[in-house]
Design an enzyme around this catalytic site. Structure first.
Site: not given
Length: 527
Positions: A264, A282, A235
Site C-alpha cells: 500500500e 484502505h 488485510r
C-alpha cells in the site's frame, strides 16, 4: 495485576483529540509528533512509557529495542504494523481496539458488495465522461443470492446482519466461533470446500497470518461459481492478487471490491485498473465515528490498565487478563517469591533444564497461567539478560532451553498451595508455598518442612546444615559481628540430617563466606 505505571505517552499519528484529552485527564503526559521518519522515531521513543499509533507508523524490532516502552497501543483493529514478537520479548504489552472500527468496516464491505452488484462506481465515472450507457451496466439483485463470509468475528457478524436485510442467504466459515453461535445470527457454518461452490459473493474478514495468506487462490477460485464476486476489507494478501487477476481475466471472477492490498499504495496496477475491480485506498476505518471511537477506546483501555481495573485488547498478554483481583496480586507475589527462593538456593547449580509448577486447591484453579509466569519471573529475574515479566517470561524460558510444565489438582482444603520443582545439573529442588493472611509464605524447601511457615517478605537468609543446640546462637553471633540482626527464625519440623533453615535479618550480610564454617549451603535474597 499490579498497576503498570505509565507517565508519558507519545502519539505518532493523527488520532482523535479525545485520546490525548482522556490520557491527560488521568495524569499521563502526552506528546503528539505525527509523520516522523524511522530515525526520528527511534531517537524520540526512548523518553516514553507508551506509544499510540494507527497503521502508518511501523513499530519494528529496531524501534522497539531503541525504546523503554511498557505499552504499544494501536488505535484500530489488527497490529500488522507492530512487531509483536519483538515487543513480547521486551515485556511490552501490545494493545489494539478490537471493536473501534467494526461498524465502519462492515458498512464499507456492504457498500462494495452493493457496488459490485450494480456497477455503481463504473456507471458514475461513465456519466462524468459524458456517456449515457444503460445497457453496459446491467446488474443483478442481491436478493436470493448466497453470501459466503470467511471469518465470523465482530465484523463478519455485522456484515451478515446487514446483508440479510437484502434477502441474502449467509453462509460462513470460522475455525474459532462455534457453529451454534453463528446460527443464532443466521449464518450457517461449513467447511471452505463446501462454501466455495455455493457462493455468488464472498467476503473475507480474517486476520493475516500464515494460514490465511492466499486463502483465495487459483485452486479455490476454480471451485467457485463462474462469475463469483469477492470483497476484501480485511488485510491485503488474504486474496492472492495474481490469482485474482487471472480469475478476473478468465471470467471465473466477475468482480472484486478491494480496500486493502499486499503493498500500500498498490503497485499491482493491472489489478487496480481492471474494469471489474472497485478499489479504495484502505478506507475501512476512515469515518469520523470510527476514528473517534478508536482514539477514545485506546486511551480508556490504557487508563483502565494503569488503574488496575481491567485489560482489554491486549494481543500478547492474555495471561494478564485474570490478574486484576486482590487475590491474584497475592498469588503473583507468592509465585515470584517461591521462584526467587529456588533461584537463590540453587544459584551455584545452574542452568535449570526443567520446571514443574503444580497448584492445588479450588482457589487456584483459574490461576495456573499467571502462577506459572510469576514463578518463572522469580526464577529468571537475576539470571537473564532481559528483565523478565509476566508478558515475556515464557518466551525467555523457551529461549533458555527450559522445559516448563504445569498441573492443577483439586482439593477440599480451604487454602491453595503452589509447589515448584526444578531440575538443575541433574538434581531436583522443590519449594512449596501458600498465601496466609494475605502474605506469601514458604511451607517447604527441598524436603525441609518448616514448623512455622516462612513469611516471604524482607531480607531472608537460608542455610542448610544439621541440627544442633548451638546452631541459632552460633549463626546469630557470626551475623552480629557482621552488623546483622536476626529478626525471625524458622526451623524444620524434622531434626535429622541436613535440612534447610531460614532467618529473617535486618540487612543482608555482605560476605556469606563467614557462615561457611557453620553451614553446608547458604543463600540470601530480599523480597
Amino acid at each position: 495485576m499490579a498497576p503498570i505505571c505509565i507517565k508519558t505517552v507519545l502519539i505518532s499519528e493523527s488520532v482523535d483529540p479525545r485520546c490525548k484529552a482522556i490520557l491527560e485527564e488521568n495524569g499521563i503526559r502526552v506528546t503528539e509528533k505525527p509523520n516522523m521518519k524511522r530515525d526520528e522515531l527511534m531517537a524520540e521513543i526512548k523518553d516514553y512509557d507508551g506509544l499510540v499509533v494507527r497503521s502508518a507508523t511501523k513499530v519494528t524490532a529496531d524501534v522497539i529495542n531503541a525504546a523503554n516502552l511498557k505499552i504499544i497501543g494501536r488505535a484500530g483493529t489488527g497490529v500488522d504494523n507492530v512487531d509483536v514478537d519483538a515487543a513480547t520479548k521486551k515485556g511490552i504489552i501490545v494493545m489494539n481496539t478490537p471493536s473501534g472500527n467494526t461498524i465502519s468496516a462492515a458498512e464499507l464491505t456492504c457498500a462494495l458488495l452493493m457496488s459490485l452488484s450494480r456497477f455503481v462506481p463504473q456507471a458514475a465515472m461513465s456519466m462524468k465522461q459524458g456517456n449515457w450507457d444503460r445497457k453496459k451496466f446491467m446488474g443483478a439483485e442481491l436478493y436470493g443470492k448466497v453470501l459466503g463470509i470467511v471469518g465470523l468475528g465482530r465484523i463478519g457478524k455485522e456484515v451478515a446482519s446487514r446483508m440479510q436485510s437484502f434477502g441474502m442467504r449467509t453462509i460462513g466459515y470460522d475455525p474459532i466461533t462455534p457453529p451454534e453461535v453463528t446460527a443464532s445470527w443466521g449464518v450457517e457454518q461449513m467447511s471452505l470446500e463446501q462454501l466455495w461452490p455455493q457462493c455468488h459473493y464472498i467476503t473475507v474478514h480474517t486476520p493475516l497470518m500464515p494460514s490465511t495468506v492466499g486463502l483465495l487462490n487459483d485452486e479455490s477460485f476454480a471451485k467457485c461459481k463462474k462469475g463469483v464476486k469477492v470483497v476484501n476489507c480485511a488485510r491485503g494478501g488474504i486474496i492472492d492478487e495474481d490469482a485474482l487477476l487471472r480469475a478476473l481475466e478468465s471470467g471465473q471472477c466477475g468482480g472484486a471490491g478491494l480496500d486493502v492490498f499486499v503493498e500500500e499504495p498498490p503497485k499491482n496496477r493491472p489489478l487496480v485498473d481492471h474494469p471489474n475491480v472497485i478499489s479504495c485506498p484502505h478506507l475501512g476505518a476512515s469515518t469520523k465515528e470510527a476514528q473517534a471511537r478508536c482514539g477514545e477506546d485506546i486511551a480508556l483501555q490504557i487508563v483502565d490498565m494503569v488503574k488496575g481495573k481491567k485489560l482489554v485488547g491486549a494481543v500478547n498478554a492474555s495471561v494478564l487478563a485474570s490478574t486484576f483481583s486482590q487475590e491474584s496480586h497475592q498469588l503473583i507475589k507468592l509465585g515470584e517469591a517461591v521462584g526467587a527462593v529456588l533461584q537463590s538456593c540453587t544459584s551455584s547449580k545452574k542452568p535449570f533444564t526443567s520446571v514443574q509448577i503444580s497448584t492445588q486447591g479450588d482457589c487456584m484453579k483459574s490461576s495456573t497461567g499467571y502462577m506459572t509466569a510469576s514463578v518463572l519471573v522469580g526464577l529468571l529475574a537475576n539470571g537473564s539478560g532481559s528483565c523478565p515479566n509476566l508478558i515475556n517470561v515464557l518466551s525467555l524460558a523457551k529461549e533458555s532451553g527450559i522445559t516448563v510444565n504445569q498441573a492443577h489438582c483439586s482439593s477440599d482444603a480451604a487454602g491453595g498451595m503452589c509447589t515448584v520443582e526444578i531440575v538443575s545439573s541433574g538434581s531436583s529442588f522443590k519449594a512449596t508455598g501458600s498465601v496466609q493472611g494475605g502474605v506469601p509464605v514458604l511451607l517447604e524447601l527441598s524436603g525441609s518442612v518448616f514448623r512455622q511457615p516462612v513469611s516471604l517478605t524482607g531480607n531472608l537468609l537460608f542455610f542448610k546444615t544439621s541440627a544442633s543446640p548451638q546452631l541459632l546462637s552460633s549463626v546469630a553471633g557470626v551475623l552480629a559481628t557482621a552488623g546483622v540482626e536476626i529478626q525471625s527464625f524458622s526451623a524444620p519440623a524434622d531434626r535429622t540430617g541436613d535440612l534447610w533453615y531460614c532467618v529473617g535479618v535486618s540487612s543482608l550480610p555482605g560476605d556469606l563466606s563467614v557462615l561457611k564454617p557453620l553451614v553446608k549451603e547458604v543463600a540470601q535474597l530480599s523480597i
